[in-house]
Write an enzyme that holds these catalytic residues in place. Structure first.
Site, mmCIF file in Angstrom:
data_model
loop_
_atom_site.group_PDB
_atom_site.id
_atom_site.type_symbol
_atom_site.label_atom_id
_atom_site.label_comp_id
_atom_site.label_asym_id
_atom_site.label_seq_id
_atom_site.Cartn_x
_atom_site.Cartn_y
_atom_site.Cartn_z
ATOM 1 N N PRO A 1 0.811 -1.226 0.000
ATOM 2 C CA PRO A 1 0.000 0.000 0.000
ATOM 3 C C PRO A 1 0.842 1.272 0.000
ATOM 4 O O PRO A 1 0.328 2.356 -0.306
ATOM 5 C CB PRO A 1 -0.822 -0.105 1.289
ATOM 6 N N GLU B 1 0.679 -6.383 7.149
ATOM 7 C CA GLU B 1 1.416 -6.139 8.399
ATOM 8 C C GLU B 1 2.859 -5.753 8.126
ATOM 9 O O GLU B 1 3.461 -5.009 8.874
ATOM 10 C CB GLU B 1 1.390 -7.362 9.323
ATOM 11 N N ARG C 1 -4.833 -7.322 -20.948
ATOM 12 C CA ARG C 1 -5.734 -6.836 -21.986
ATOM 13 C C ARG C 1 -5.045 -5.892 -22.980
ATOM 14 O O ARG C 1 -5.605 -5.565 -24.022
ATOM 15 C CB ARG C 1 -7.001 -6.210 -21.380
ATOM 16 N N ASP D 1 -6.941 1.585 -26.593
ATOM 17 C CA ASP D 1 -6.109 2.605 -27.225
ATOM 18 C C ASP D 1 -6.635 3.991 -26.937
ATOM 19 O O ASP D 1 -5.874 4.889 -26.640
ATOM 20 C CB ASP D 1 -6.088 2.425 -28.751
HETATM 21 CL CL1 6GU Z 1 -0.494 -3.443 -3.482
HETATM 22 N N1 6GU Z 1 -1.271 -4.064 -1.038
HETATM 23 C C1 6GU Z 1 -2.021 -3.903 0.051
HETATM 24 N N2 6GU Z 1 -1.841 -4.720 1.100
HETATM 25 N N3 6GU Z 1 -2.959 -2.972 0.165
HETATM 26 C C2 6GU Z 1 -3.121 -2.168 -0.886
HETATM 27 C C3 6GU Z 1 -2.366 -2.291 -2.066
HETATM 28 C C4 6GU Z 1 -1.421 -3.266 -2.096
HETATM 29 N N4 6GU Z 1 -2.776 -1.349 -2.930
HETATM 30 C C5 6GU Z 1 -3.737 -0.681 -2.314
HETATM 31 N N5 6GU Z 1 -3.956 -1.173 -1.086
#
Ligand code: 6GU
Length: 221
Positions: free
Chosen positions: A87, A114, A151, A166
């Protein structure tokens, strides 16, 4: 394109990969997906993938070594990236999807929220998030990225669909006008009569107007 996925939950991916565009792309050998269960690369009796954080605190931290060993086993193609899904990574978007689609190989590491031993930085080329919210793991983000990239690979979509992607790339009207199909009238709701005229000039003008309105609403929010 070959995708390699490192995860402790490989089964999460099964049903998704066995339907629709991913299934078709696999069948046509336009993509290849290799799963790597991080747990298989542990060396202790209990197959431990995480441990307590140094310095104390809540939660468990993904160990570095099983990830290192899993990456070591993967055959690398020439144009290849190792992406950690987290995240706190750079936010995924269409432009990033376009860049990834030009690679020969995308190695995706699905971490757990975590945390993961920070030395994983030494092993990866990119850190990517799919949006400003927190998920428990990188499995759904891996699927999102695989779909967005697949895709774009020539031959995966039919002709009509690829034209659409595109136009997204070129920032033109990407289906921003509303679409309708039969019946022309459902309960008291009618499809716009202009779409039933068969007059392509008129229809195009109407769609353009509607696209501009859609775009304006989006940017004003
Ligand atoms: Cl890539 N991982 C996690 N755990 N939470 C997220 C994320 C990724 N992208 C948005 N939230």
């Amino acid at each position: 394109m070959r995708f390699d996925i490192l995860t402790i939950f490989p089964k999460i991916f099964d049903s998704y990969f066995s339907e629709t565009i991913i299934k078709r792309a696999l069948k046509k050998k336009l993509i290849q997906i290799n799963m790597h269960n991080i747990r298989d690369f542990t060396t202790d009796k209990h197959h431990t993938v995480d441990d307590r954080p140094y310095g104390g605190g809540p939660g468990m931290i993904f160990k570095l070594e099983p990830i290192f060993q899993a990456l070591k086993k993967i055959n690398r193609r020439k144009k290849s990236k190792i992406v950690l899904l987290t995240p706190t990574g750079k936010q995924f978007n269409q432009q990033m999807a376009n860049r990834f689609a030009k690679l020969d190989q995308l190695i995706l590491i699905a971490g757990r929220y975590e945390g993961i031993d920070a030395r994983v930085d030494k092993l990866v080329s990119d850190k990517v998030s799919i949006g400003p919210y927190v998920l428990s793991g990188g499995e759904l983000p891996a699927m999102v990225i695989i779909e967005a990239v697949t895709r774009l690979i020539p031959g995966v979509l039919g002709h009509k669909d690829s034209a659409k992607s595109d136009s997204f790339t070129l920032n033109k009207e990407y289906l921003e006008y509303p679409q309708y199909t039969r019946p022309a009238k459902f309960k008291k709701w009618s499809a716009p009569s202009v779409l039933l005229t068969g007059n392509h000039k008129l229809i195009e003008a109407w769609r353009k107007k509607k696209s501009n309105i859609a775009r304006k609403n989006k940017t004003e929010k």
